[in-house]
Design an enzyme around this catalytic site. Structure first.
Site, PDB file in Angstrom:
ATOM      1  CG  MET A 230     -52.913  25.121 -53.154  1.00  0.00           C
ATOM      2  SD  MET A 230     -52.863  23.689 -54.240  1.00  0.00           S
ATOM      3  CE  MET A 230     -54.368  23.905 -55.166  1.00  0.00           C
TER       4      MET A 230
ATOM      5  CB  SER B  75     -64.486  24.437 -49.724  1.00  0.00           C
ATOM      6  OG  SER B  75     -64.350  25.291 -50.854  1.00  0.00           O
ATOM      7  CG  ASP B  76     -57.741  24.517 -48.513  1.00  0.00           C
ATOM      8  OD1 ASP B  76     -57.491  25.503 -49.239  1.00  0.00           O
ATOM      9  OD2 ASP B  76     -56.891  23.988 -47.780  1.00  0.00           O
ATOM     10  CB  SER B  77     -58.199  26.311 -53.303  1.00  0.00           C
ATOM     11  OG  SER B  77     -58.215  27.631 -52.818  1.00  0.00           O
TER      12      SER B  77
END
Length: 787
Positions: free
Chosen positions: A1, A324-326
């Site tokens: 995101m 990591s994804d946000s």
């Protein structure tokens, strides 16, 4: 995101004040004295092996410096409050370095963006890199990251069609060239890492992010993803693929904040959702991967050693670093509740295999938690060293320690959005378009015989939702109205009415409940009907906008949202020549339109040349040849139903509807194609593990066109249930009228494999059916072979 804040805007005075020069004694020596000790350390020596350089640097690093290589620094507008380095940076947590800096580097103001030349961006990247090289103790360079799934996330970059549109080209070379231009523009502007492509397999059309994928078939996703990766990394830029893993099938298609609980059995997980990632790492050698938010069977992926180490590194051979994804890291304690605090979450994630935490927040709290874990003994230094080692290896692969700067900042102006790139995005847009229906050969329309044209619908002049925060975000996109208007002769009379908005005031509740049409809505519909009634031909432009498709925008229904279904019905009742143009990012259940509108064209989101590409198709300048990368169901109640399918997955019951409205691989043309001469050779199978399939395809019509030939296989008898048809080859073939070409596709042994009852990948001896078709349901040639 990610938020759409591009690194394209710089204050000229600040850049001038922090100007950068490449002349100096270190450059003349051919090496950079990163730690300023007057000697060439092993990590500074380009002639030494990477492993030796990494080991040397690790041995010199403090705990603070090591842990800083485990965090992302979000740029201006997020964490950084200054566009360029300031004196305050010496008191910041990144004074000891940082793993990477996200694309939100300097912020932008759209009204003044274009006043600044391309070179300013590359110069600013150099200014920031110079600070880390010269002002931190060991001078470890930064990896500069940005998004790139529709072209580079930079204000002046080339804007390509959405991935779902690219996939409908079935053109591997085209997708490779898109990746190459994305990587080339990144390199010129100073980026070293592009978050692209998305390799999620989109099986549920309710899912909001379907528009960002290469479709529903794992083989297609894998092959196109591979080409995009190769294109990006050809430029010495990292391709960070996403989202690993099993992210695209949240329960019910619901794209919430965490995307939890994918209901996927282990064999299905491997066959469908992990396969594109296997190809990305084992064959394309992608150097980056983003770990997803979701769990699998109760274990968050970001804390799963099984996924991030056993599968990713040991089985798939991944040799890069994991971001990591946000907020996926924070979800461990904030939403999944499997960790009690930051230090506990860091123990789980770093031990599992995460390398770099990304979030819009200041990395201070994360780094503090990691350091607490080290101090109290819950996070071993051996784990920290391994995670840092993996980050540093990528930085050496990028040659950041040998040349950390953009050496020719002026190159960006002639590279970014140049003529070649603009021509490619138009080609990609044209090839993405899928002709779904063409009753009585209504299309192409003859420009010489057009009097009055009505362009109706909420997507006719829509511009805002044609952009993506994962691409260039701002700029100029040619709308459907503009494209058609520009193509029409001056003598044509052009009428326009919106008819309705994309959604009604009760959306999304109106997906499950009927509401009376308001007077305002009815007046707008009536105006559209009156306008359309005056026309000789009608373009009805409907579909999605940024409130009906995209990240966190899932649907409960697959019908056209708002009052668009009613608009279609009212326009169809006029019984005039009507072309329905579908704009959006997911299949829609247009059963009424399929029966009552003579011509239907799926356009998806086509990038900056969208309107021109559509006009080229509807007026016959370009013959559409795209094929569906996802099937269109007849009703949302059929979900889960996708392609590929297991036997009887679509079986008809007494009260069931079966079959697709439009199957996977479907698409019409203005010409016709004939297939012949299928030959399947197994001569090289025992020696090379190869089966060669050849056949001929002929353009039997009167105009030039492209055909996408598709090869499917079926394992006739197997120890476990397999898919009825597996896509195992495809080629886009361009043919002049009456021209014939031979197509050759080589199948590898792995193409015939399955996961047996012991979950071992094997090729079971027996009979296989080879099928050549124009779609998954339109099979033209078949042959059986025994292996």
């Amino acid at each position: 995101m990610k938020r759409c804040i591009s690194a394209g805007y710089f204050i000229a005075v600040a850049i001038g004040a922090l100007s950068f020069s490449f002349s100096g004694p270190l450059q003349k020596k051919g090496w950079i004295d990163f730690n300023k000790n007057g000697k060439k350390d092993i990590y500074e020596d380009p002639s030494k092996p990477v492993e030796a350089r990494v080991n040397n640097l690790l041995g010199l690093m403090t705990v603070e410096e090591k842990t800083c290589q485990l965090a992302t620094l979000y740029g201006y507008g997020a964490v950084l409050k200054d566009r360029l380095p300031t004196a305050g940076w010496k008191d910041s947590v990144w004074k000891d370095g940082i793993a990477n800096i996200d694309e939100q580097l300097t912020g932008y103001r759209a009204d003044t963006m274009y006043a600044f030349p391309y070179a300013d961006h590359a110069q600013a990247i150099n200014t920031i890199q110079k600070w880390f090289v010269e002002e931190t103790r060991l001078g470890i360079p930064v990896d500069f990251t940005t998004e790139g799934i529709r072209g580079l996330n930079h204000m002046k970059a080339t804007y390509f069609p959405a991935q779902i549109a690219q996939a409908c080209t079935f053109n591997k070379d085209l997708v490779n060239r898109i990746g190459n231009i994305t990587g080339r523009e990144a390199k010129a502007l100073g980026y070293t890492n592009v978050y692209s492509p998305i390799l999620d397999v989109a099986s549920d059309p309710r899912w909001g992010r379907m528009e960002e994928t290469y479709g529903s078939d794992p083989f297609l996703v894998a092959q196109l993803g591979k080409q995009n990766i190769l294109g990006i990394q050809k430029n010495g830029v990292v391709s960070t693929v996403k989202h690993f893993a099993v992210y695209s099938i949240p329960v019910g298609g619901r794209d919430g904040e965490v995307r939890v609980d994918p209901h996927v059995a282990p064999r299905e997980m491997w066959e469908l959702y992990l396969e594109p990632f296997r190809v990305a790492f084992k064959e394309a050698k992608a150097k980056g991967v983003m770990v997803s938010y979701n769990d699998y069977d109760g274990v968050p992926i970001i804390s799963s050693k099984y996924f991030l180490t056993d599968i990713l590194r040991h089985q798939f051979g991944f040799d890069g670093y994991v971001v990591s994804d946000s907020h996926a890291f924070e979800d461990l304690f904030a939403k999944h509740h499997v960790a009690k605090d930051t230090a506990d979450a860091a123990r789980l994630a770093l031990t599992a295999g995460m390398n770099v935490r990304t979030d819009f927040k200041n990395p201070r709290d994360f780094l503090s938690g990691v350091r607490r874990g080290i101090k109290n003994g819950t996070i071993p230094m051996s784990v920290i060293d391994q995670r840092v080692r993996e980050v540093l290896k990528v930085k050496f692969w990028l040659r950041l320690f040998d040349n950390p700067y953009v050496t020719n900042t002026a190159l960006a102006k002639e590279t970014v959005h140049n003529t070649e790139a603009q021509q490619l995005t138009l080609q990609a847009a044209r090839e993405s378009i899928v002709l779904l229906k063409n009753e009585h050969h209504l299309l192409p329309l003859d420009l010489n015989n057009i009097g009055t044209v009505a362009i109706i619908g909420p997507n006719a002049k829509e511009e805002k939702s044609l952009f993506s925060r994962y691409g260039p975000c701002k700029g100029k996109v040619i709308t459907v109205f503009e494209g058609i208007k520009n193509a029409l002769p001056a003598s044509a009379n052009i009428l326009y009415a919106q008819g309705c908005t994309h959604i009604d005031k009760n959306f999304p509740t109106s997906d499950i409940e009927d509401f009376p049409v308001t007077k305002e809505e009815n007046d707008a519909l009536d105006e559209a009907v009156r306008t359309a009634a005056k026309a000789d031909v009608i373009f009805l432009v409907v579909g999605d906008n940024d409130l009906t498709i995209g990240e966190t925008f899932s649907r409960l229904d697959l019908k056209l949202p708002g009052r668009q279904e009613l608009l279609v019905e009212k326009i169809a009742a006029l019984k005039k020549p009507t072309v329905l143009l579908l704009v959006g990012g997911r299949p829609v259940t247009i059963n009424f339109a399929d029966k009552n509108i003579p011509a239907i064209v799926e356009t998806w989101y086509l990038g900056e040349t969208m309107g021109d590409a559509i006009a080229d198709v509807v007026f016959g300048k370009y013959n559409p040849g795209g094929k569906l990368c996802v099937p269109f169901p007849k009703h949302v109640g059929q979900i889960p139903l996708s392609f590929p399918m297991k036997p009887s997955a679509d079986a008809r019951g007494n009260a069931n509807v079966s079959g697709f409205l439009y199957p996977f691989g479907f698409g019409l043309s203005y010409t016709t194609f004939q297939y012949s001469g299928l030959k399947v050779s197994t001569d090289n199978y025992k020696v090379k593990g190869e089966v060669t399939v050849t056949f001929r395809v002929k353009n039997s019509g009167k105009i030039a066109g492209d055909d996408v030939v598709q090869l499917y296989i079926n394992d006739e008898v197997s120890s476990v249930t397999t898919y009825v048809k597996k896509l195992r080859g495809f080629e886009r073939v361009s043919l002049q009228p009456q021209e014939e070409k031979e197509v050759s596709i080589v199948l590898k042994a792995d193409h015939f494999s399955l996961l047996n009852q012991e979950m071992k990948r094997v090729v079971e001896p027996g009979w296989f059916k080879i099928m050549i078709g124009a779609s998954s349901q339109d099979i033209r040639l078949t042959e059986r072979i025994e292996l």
